[in-house]
Design an enzyme around this catalytic site. Sequence first.
Site, PDB file in Angstrom:
ATOM      1  NE  ARG A 103      12.935  42.176  55.383  1.00  0.00           N
ATOM      2  CZ  ARG A 103      14.305  42.056  55.396  1.00  0.00           C
ATOM      3  NH1 ARG A 103      14.906  42.949  55.192  1.00  0.00           N
ATOM      4  NH2 ARG A 103      14.703  40.947  55.834  1.00  0.00           N
ATOM      5  CE  LYS A 197      14.744  38.138  53.199  1.00  0.00           C
ATOM      6  NZ  LYS A 197      15.934  38.343  52.519  1.00  0.00           N
ATOM      7  CD  GLU A 230      19.872  44.228  46.616  1.00  0.00           C
ATOM      8  OE1 GLU A 230      19.574  44.192  47.760  1.00  0.00           O
ATOM      9  OE2 GLU A 230      18.723  44.083  45.854  1.00  0.00           O
TER      10      GLU A 230
END
Length: 348
Positions: A103, A197, A230
Amino acid sequence: MENHTESITSSGKSLEVGNESDFKAHVFSSSSELLEKLHKRWSVVEKQPYPAMYSSVYGGIILDPAMMVIPIDDHMVHRGHGVFDTAIIYDGYLYELDVHLDRFLRSASEAKISSPHSRLALRSILIQLTAASKCKKGTLRYWLSAGPGDFLLSSAGCPTPAFYAVVIDEDFSQCKDGVKVITSNIPMKPPLFATMKNVNYLPNVLAKLEAEEKGAFASIWVDEEGYVAEGPNVNVAFITQEKELVMPSFDKILHGCTARRLLELAPKLVEEEHLKGVTTKNLTMEEAKGSAEMMFVGSTLPLLPIIAWDDQPIGNGSVGKLTMLLSDLLWNDMLAGPDTQRVAVPYV
């Protein structure tokens, strides 16, 4: 005019600020004097929280906390042009290192950041760093940056991207107590940035502070269509009244590695007839608040029960049985999961 000090209380805290003529900035005469000052700062620390760091700028692993620094002209520092990820160190193993690293490199590609090392080399560096730290329980956090070079907006003046990593020595245990959350008033990130991210975490920080100011643990984001998204740095999951595990769809939010792993493990509870099913789908806030159980899911938790949202109890307002069964699945996976999830650290 008479010299005076004034109190600044924008954050509820007072800060004494003197007249500018009262303050004299020290000029360090040499690097050795500065290093002595930095060493003095760390000498009073009872336990070193950062036992090791890697910097591609230095070209190696650093054990001296006084030297664990990043150049001020690194574009990650002043432009936010960087990505990061993390992995848990537990009982001498790195948990889910490979899925986090995958990721990490996807995020770097989306952020148009290359790496000074190959994936294989990055993985090797992270394992060597953990070994050098001698840390058996904590967090491994790492960053890829456009690198140092200048203070312009474009990263064209940064000749080489930078890779940094640090081991954080910290104790943690299975979360068994429930927490309270609120609905965030801070705008959530658009999908491009939410699913990548990256280091631009100001909205996340403000959402967390917003919750703390109201006596809650964290905030929950709800998107413009009214669907639950989230938390500030965690995914959220629900147990419906029909005993189905539900997570919000990941098309607009970060697809957490721990959330992904939980979705892989949870069918075991379906087989044992504790759960009726496992799925991802859009949930309205009203549907979510009507769930039987609720929890945060994230690497450093890895699962945290939620017992109230906006002062409204979730279920009966106590930690749910199914929540703890899911928590046990993750903890057992960390402790004795398959080799595909845990990487042994060759401590010297």
